[in-house]
Every structure is written in C-alpha cells, then in structure tokens.
Design an enzyme around this catalytic site. Structure first.
Site, PDB file in Angstrom:
ATOM      1  N   HIS A   1       0.854  -1.187   0.000  1.00 50.71           N
ATOM      2  CA  HIS A   1       0.000   0.000   0.000  1.00 50.71           C
ATOM      3  C   HIS A   1       0.893   1.241   0.000  1.00 50.71           C
ATOM      4  O   HIS A   1       2.124   1.122   0.026  1.00 50.71           O
ATOM      5  CB  HIS A   1      -1.011  -0.032   1.153  1.00 50.71           C
ATOM      6  CG  HIS A   1      -0.416  -0.106   2.528  1.00 50.71           C
ATOM      7  ND1 HIS A   1       0.424   0.844   3.036  1.00 50.71           N
ATOM      8  CD2 HIS A   1      -0.559  -1.039   3.504  1.00 50.71           C
ATOM      9  CE1 HIS A   1       0.759   0.518   4.272  1.00 50.71           C
ATOM     10  NE2 HIS A   1       0.197  -0.635   4.579  1.00 50.71           N
TER      11      HIS A   1
ATOM     12  N   HIS B   1      -3.324  -4.747  16.241  1.00 53.30           N
ATOM     13  CA  HIS B   1      -4.019  -5.570  15.255  1.00 53.30           C
ATOM     14  C   HIS B   1      -5.482  -5.868  15.583  1.00 53.30           C
ATOM     15  O   HIS B   1      -6.203  -6.385  14.737  1.00 53.30           O
ATOM     16  CB  HIS B   1      -3.277  -6.892  15.061  1.00 53.30           C
ATOM     17  CG  HIS B   1      -1.988  -6.727  14.327  1.00 53.30           C
ATOM     18  ND1 HIS B   1      -0.796  -6.512  14.967  1.00 53.30           N
ATOM     19  CD2 HIS B   1      -1.721  -6.690  13.001  1.00 53.30           C
ATOM     20  CE1 HIS B   1       0.158  -6.380  14.067  1.00 53.30           C
ATOM     21  NE2 HIS B   1      -0.367  -6.467  12.865  1.00 53.30           N
TER      22      HIS B   1
ATOM     23  N   CYS C   1       1.413 -11.896  19.986  1.00 49.58           N
ATOM     24  CA  CYS C   1       0.566 -11.492  18.849  1.00 49.58           C
ATOM     25  C   CYS C   1       1.202 -12.022  17.571  1.00 49.58           C
ATOM     26  O   CYS C   1       2.345 -11.670  17.251  1.00 49.58           O
ATOM     27  CB  CYS C   1       0.415  -9.972  18.757  1.00 49.58           C
ATOM     28  SG  CYS C   1      -0.421  -9.469  17.224  1.00 49.58           S
TER      29      CYS C   1
ATOM     30  N   CYS D   1       1.997  -9.108  15.075  1.00 50.21           N
ATOM     31  CA  CYS D   1       3.239  -8.376  15.330  1.00 50.21           C
ATOM     32  C   CYS D   1       4.442  -9.307  15.317  1.00 50.21           C
ATOM     33  O   CYS D   1       5.581  -8.842  15.217  1.00 50.21           O
ATOM     34  CB  CYS D   1       3.205  -7.691  16.697  1.00 50.21           C
ATOM     35  SG  CYS D   1       1.957  -6.423  16.878  1.00 50.21           S
TER      36      CYS D   1
ATOM     37  N   LYS E   1      -3.641  -2.409   5.635  1.00 49.04           N
ATOM     38  CA  LYS E   1      -4.655  -3.261   5.047  1.00 49.04           C
ATOM     39  C   LYS E   1      -5.673  -3.680   6.096  1.00 49.04           C
ATOM     40  O   LYS E   1      -6.864  -3.761   5.833  1.00 49.04           O
ATOM     41  CB  LYS E   1      -3.981  -4.484   4.433  1.00 49.04           C
ATOM     42  CG  LYS E   1      -4.897  -5.224   3.465  1.00 49.04           C
ATOM     43  CD  LYS E   1      -4.275  -6.546   3.066  1.00 49.04           C
ATOM     44  CE  LYS E   1      -5.295  -7.402   2.351  1.00 49.04           C
ATOM     45  NZ  LYS E   1      -5.094  -8.817   2.620  1.00 49.04           N
TER      46      LYS E   1
ATOM     47  N   LYS F   1      -4.310   5.477  10.383  1.00 48.69           N
ATOM     48  CA  LYS F   1      -3.078   4.975   9.802  1.00 48.69           C
ATOM     49  C   LYS F   1      -3.396   4.038   8.640  1.00 48.69           C
ATOM     50  O   LYS F   1      -4.303   3.219   8.715  1.00 48.69           O
ATOM     51  CB  LYS F   1      -2.281   4.207  10.864  1.00 48.69           C
ATOM     52  CG  LYS F   1      -0.928   3.751  10.352  1.00 48.69           C
ATOM     53  CD  LYS F   1      -0.314   2.674  11.244  1.00 48.69           C
ATOM     54  CE  LYS F   1       0.877   2.052  10.540  1.00 48.69           C
ATOM     55  NZ  LYS F   1       1.331   0.814  11.176  1.00 48.69           N
TER      56      LYS F   1
ATOM     57  N   HIS G   1       3.934   1.607   2.400  1.00 55.93           N
ATOM     58  CA  HIS G   1       5.201   0.971   2.031  1.00 55.93           C
ATOM     59  C   HIS G   1       5.927   1.809   0.977  1.00 55.93           C
ATOM     60  O   HIS G   1       7.132   2.016   1.024  1.00 55.93           O
ATOM     61  CB  HIS G   1       4.968  -0.421   1.422  1.00 55.93           C
ATOM     62  CG  HIS G   1       4.251  -1.386   2.318  1.00 55.93           C
ATOM     63  ND1 HIS G   1       2.977  -1.826   2.054  1.00 55.93           N
ATOM     64  CD2 HIS G   1       4.629  -2.007   3.456  1.00 55.93           C
ATOM     65  CE1 HIS G   1       2.605  -2.669   3.002  1.00 55.93           C
ATOM     66  NE2 HIS G   1       3.581  -2.796   3.869  1.00 55.93           N
TER      67      HIS G   1
ATOM     68  N   CYS H   1      -4.449  -7.686  20.668  1.00 58.51           N
ATOM     69  CA  CYS H   1      -3.324  -6.784  20.405  1.00 58.51           C
ATOM     70  C   CYS H   1      -3.878  -5.398  20.085  1.00 58.51           C
ATOM     71  O   CYS H   1      -4.797  -5.264  19.271  1.00 58.51           O
ATOM     72  CB  CYS H   1      -2.517  -7.311  19.219  1.00 58.51           C
ATOM     73  SG  CYS H   1      -1.348  -6.108  18.563  1.00 58.51           S
TER      74      CYS H   1
HETATM   75 ZN   LIG Z   1      -0.229  -7.187  16.899  1.00 57.27          ZN
END
Ligand SMILES: [Zn+2]
Length: 526
Positions: free
Chosen positions: A21, A158, A130, A133, A308, A305, A24, A155
């Site tokens: 995306h 996430h 997680c 992560c 995806k 932020k 990156h 998390c």
């Molecule tokens: Zn995470």
C-alpha cells in the site's frame, strides 16, 4: 566524480504477507530519493531493500493456501514486492530476501558468535504473543476485545486475540546494554531522529530493558539456531540482521567495511526494534551501531493509519496509473513533513499536480524550450551582460541549491523540495517580468532577448539536476529537450552539489521539442 564518502541507506524489509500500500511506497520513495541524491553527489552510495519471509504467520498463510512457505514467499516477492518498487521507480542497488542462503548463513554466524561470547542463554518464557506483530506483548500493549473477540485480550495494534505461550527459549542479554545505549543516545544526539522519536526511545531505555527471547521451538519456518536445531531464530532478530548480511557481514569483510554503518529509514511503529534491540545486538557482536535511525510518520487517510487491516489501504498503482510515478514521488515527499504524520487525499494530490507540476514546472519548461525554438531556431543564444534581474535569478538558484543540499543532510526531504521550488517560482516570475514576446518585436533587443532565454534555460538546467532524484522521468525528458546529453553527459552524472554553478549551458546547443512533462489529467479523480 567521487566524493569519497560512503552512504549506505536502507528501508525496512517488507513482510511478504502484507499487500503493498502507499505506506510501504512512502518509505521506499523517501529512501530512494536520499540514495539518488547522494549517488548524484558522487558519494559511494548503496541502497538496500528486500523482504522478510520467515515466521509463524507466513507458515500459517502458506499452509492455508496449500503451498510451502518458500513457494508462498517466492510468489509474493515476484507478484507484489518487486513490481511495487518498479511502479514507483526505485533504483535500489540490492534486494535481499531473508531466505537467501547468504543471509541465513550469516545470521547463524552472528548468533553463534553471540552464544560463544556469553550473550545468549536458555530460559523459560511465558507471555502473550501477537501473531500479527510476531512479538510478545506487554500487558499495557493489550486491549479488551470487542465484537467477535468480546471477553478476550487483543493486540492493541491488530485488534486480534493474543495467544498465551510458554516455551523454552534462548534469550539475548539485552539488559546488559542499557547503560551503553543511554551513553550512545547522549553522546550522539542525532542517532535517532526526529527528536520526538529520540526522546521516546531514550525514555523507554531508561525504564530498564528486559532480556529478549530470540528463538522459537513451536514451529520450524525460520533460520535454525546453529547449536540447537530444534529452535528457529525469532523473526525480528533474523530480519534486523539483513542490514549487515546484505553487505557481506562475516563473508566479505572488504565490502562490509566499505558500506557499514547504514542510515535506516523506518516507520515510527518499528522504531524500537531499530533503535534499541538492533544497536544492542551490534554492540554485543562488536560491530559499529547504525549511523542513524530515522523514524518517519504515518500516512493518514481519513484520520487513520494506512494499513490493510484497517481497510484503508490504497495500492500505489491506483495513483501511478493516473498521475505517473514522478508525481507520486513528488507529492508524498513535498506535501508531508518528513518525520511527521501526514494526510493523503485525492483532492490535494490532484490540486498539487495541476498547480505545481503541470502549471508550475511543466509549463515553464515547455515555454522556455518553445521560445528558444521560435526566436532562435532552436539554438541556445549566448548570454550578454547580466542585468539585476538576471543576477537575482542566479542568486535564487545558488541559495536554493545550497538550502536543498543542507536539508538533505538532515533528512528534511520536504524542505529540500520547497527550496528547489523557489527556482520554479522565480523563473516563472522572471519570464513574466522580462516578457520575451515583447522583446522579440524589436531587432534592437536581440541580445537582451538572448540573455533572458539563456538565463531561463540555465535555470532549467539547474532544476533538472536538482529535481532528478525526485522525478527521474520528467527531468530526463527535459535534459534531452535541452540538448544537454551530448554536451554535459548523462543527467544522473551531474553533481547535485554543483548544480548552481552558473554557465554550464553552452550557447549554440540545439534544443528540441518538449512534450508536456505533466499532461493534463482528463478524468477528474473522485
Ligand atoms: Zn499485533
């Protein structure tokens, strides 16, 4: 022309499971801009990017897709990540994959050295992990789940449940390095930048460091721990090492000495790995710490932020298909203060494309080339005595080039582009004031007309040189149209620190038609 200075710059390596995306692409373009600038300055430059391919998450996705993790990684590298760097015109010198044998071998050598020197020990670990992560989370990094995860701990990044894991692990004695890290931060205040990021990391280190679990035994997709093959190396420990394995750590000492240490460009969400764990690892191995770690901000779309998992991901091709890679590169580096969060919007992109690129720079270039064709049959006229206005142009060019070079040194990419843009504005104003179309009406003004067009064309030469790192394609077209290639050589070989040296354009050079550098966008973008 070599300055003798080494400049080694890196992006983080892409986690192959992610979909590319604009977040990156943002990191890639910033890093590529710095690399191109230094390369053009004659510095001994090396830009590294690549992919992070180990870990439990990759293994799970590959298994779910009925392929081996290596096949899965191969597919994503070829279908997603290498195409991304082409889409945004990145000229990296190397692309490392953590499954490359050169990397795996050097990771094992590094680990063995730390083990032999007493920096690694076996212990028990229990905590919340997680998978998103790929790291154990501290209690304050968890949140209460909602919806389908009601009643579970998730998390905070996430929003997916964490897993309670207990395992025998090997640990890296990171706690031994707290004092040395504090010393590093204090003796080298720009080691981590920007300042806000530095202060946050220093505060984290001062709170005390725990030893770091660096192996896993519950799955096997990773680099094997050399003295205990029932364990694989923790994916972050493995990934961070790419920065040294790619330039020959343990295998090519001459190249390693030539390149290392690096400047790392990273998103601020992975700053801790790069500015705490990574320098501690290097200290343990007796290697130099990075030259600098720079944590840039996040791209926000509608205040969130870009990622995806938050469903706001925008594929870079959605932008480049319409606006082209030069506009993509320019927009994100100009519109967002490097180091801070910045908002992306289609309206802002579209407006800047029109006003700054098409009308500001593109139109300036087309007009100057067209006037040399019309009034001097396409041959650059000589420069007569300089008026005050001509000298003012020369001064703006000199000041802009100096400011741009200084800004790049402190990684203030947005400032370097603003400085260069003062040349665009100055030249547009100069042409309006000098009104060459009026001068052309009287043969008595012939010398003055020539001087005005020479001055404008020479300003464009400086612009082509200074803007080449950010918009390689448009500046190449301009370079060709101005006839410089035969006289001055390739644009990429023009030293960016000498861009302002006046008079490099030779009278008598033939210019030729310039198609619009930034064509009008027909379809308005919603
Ligand atoms: Zn995470």
């Amino acid at each position: 022309m070599s300055s003798g200075k080494s400049f080694y710059v890196t992006t983080p390596i892409f986690y192959v499971n992610d979909a590319p995306h604009i977040g990156h692409a943002y990191t890639e373009v910033a890093t590529d801009f710095l690399a191109r600038w230094h390369r053009q300055a004659g510095d001994d430059t090396w830009m590294l990017t690549g992919t992070d391919e180990h870990g439990q998450k990759i293994l799970r996705t590959a298994t779910a897709n009925g392929v081996t993790p290596q096949e899965w990684a191969d597919r994503l590298v070829e279908q997603s990540w290498k195409p991304l760097i082409e889409t945004i015109d990145v000229a990296n010198d190397d692309f490392i994959r953590t499954t490359d044998p050169r990397h795996e071998k050097a990771v094992q050598d590094f680990l063995q050295k730390l083990y032999d020197d007493g920096f690694i020990y076996a212990g028990e670990y229990e905590g919340f992990y997680c998978v998103g992560c790929e790291e154990y989370k501290l209690p304050n990094e968890l949140a209460d789940g909602t919806g389908q995860y009601e009643g579970e701990k998730v998390c905070a990044i996430h929003s997916i449940p964490v897993e309670r894991l207990q395992e025998k692990n090997y640990f890296f004695r990171m706690s031994d390095f707290q004092e040395r890290l504090i010393e590093l931060y204090e003796s080298n205040p720009t080691f981590v930048q920007p300042d806000s990021a530095r202060n946050e990391m220093l505060q984290f280190i001062r709170q005390g460091l725990s030893d770091l679990s660096i192996s896993r035994s519950t799955f096997d997709w990773g680099v094997k721990v050399p003295w205990d093959e029932s364990h694989v190396v923790y994916v972050w420990f493995d990934a961070l090492l790419n920065y040294v394995t790619a330039v020959g750590y343990g295998q090519d000492d001459a190249n390693f000495d030539r390149r290392w240490p690096a400047t790392h460009i990273v998103g601020k969400d992975i700053l801790r790995f790069h500015s705490v764990i990574w320098p501690a690892m290097l200290m343990a191995a007796g290697l130099d710490v990075p030259r600098q770690v720079y944590g840039h901000g996040w791209l926000l779309v509608g205040g969130e932020k870009m990622s995806k998992s938050k469903l706001t991901g925008i594929a870079p091709t959605e932008i480049t298909d319409t606006f082209g890679s030069d506009a993509f590169r320019y927009y994100f580096m100009r519109a967002i203060t490097f180091g801070q969060d910045g908002s992306f919007s289609w309206e802002d992109l579209s407006a800047r494309y029109q006003s700054e690129l098409a009308n500001g720079f593109g139109n300036l270039a087309s007009r100057v080339v067209a006037m040399i064709e019309r009034y001097f049959e396409g041959v650059v006229p000589p420069q007569g005595p300089a008026s005050e206005a001509d000298l003012a142009v020369q001064k703006v060019v000199a000041d802009a080039a100096a400011a741009a070079n200084a800004a790049v040194e402190r990684l203030a990419i947005h400032d370097s582009l603003s400085a260069i843009w003062t040349i665009v504005d100055e030249l547009n104003g100069y042409i309006t004031d000098m009104a060459p179309w009026q001068l052309s009406k009287d043969e008595a003004n012939r010398e003055r007309l020539g001087t005005v067009l020479y001055t404008a064309a020479e300003g464009l030469r400086a612009l082509a040189v200074l803007l080449h790192p950010i918009m390689p394609k448009a500046t190449e077209k301009l370079w060709t149209a101005l006839g410089h290639r035969d006289v001055l050589g390739e644009l990429s070989a023009q030293p960016v620190r000498e861009a302002a040296t006046w008079g490099q354009l030779t009278a008598g050079t033939s210019v030729n038609g310039l198609e619009p550098l930034f064509p009008r966008i027909e379809t308005p973008v919603a």
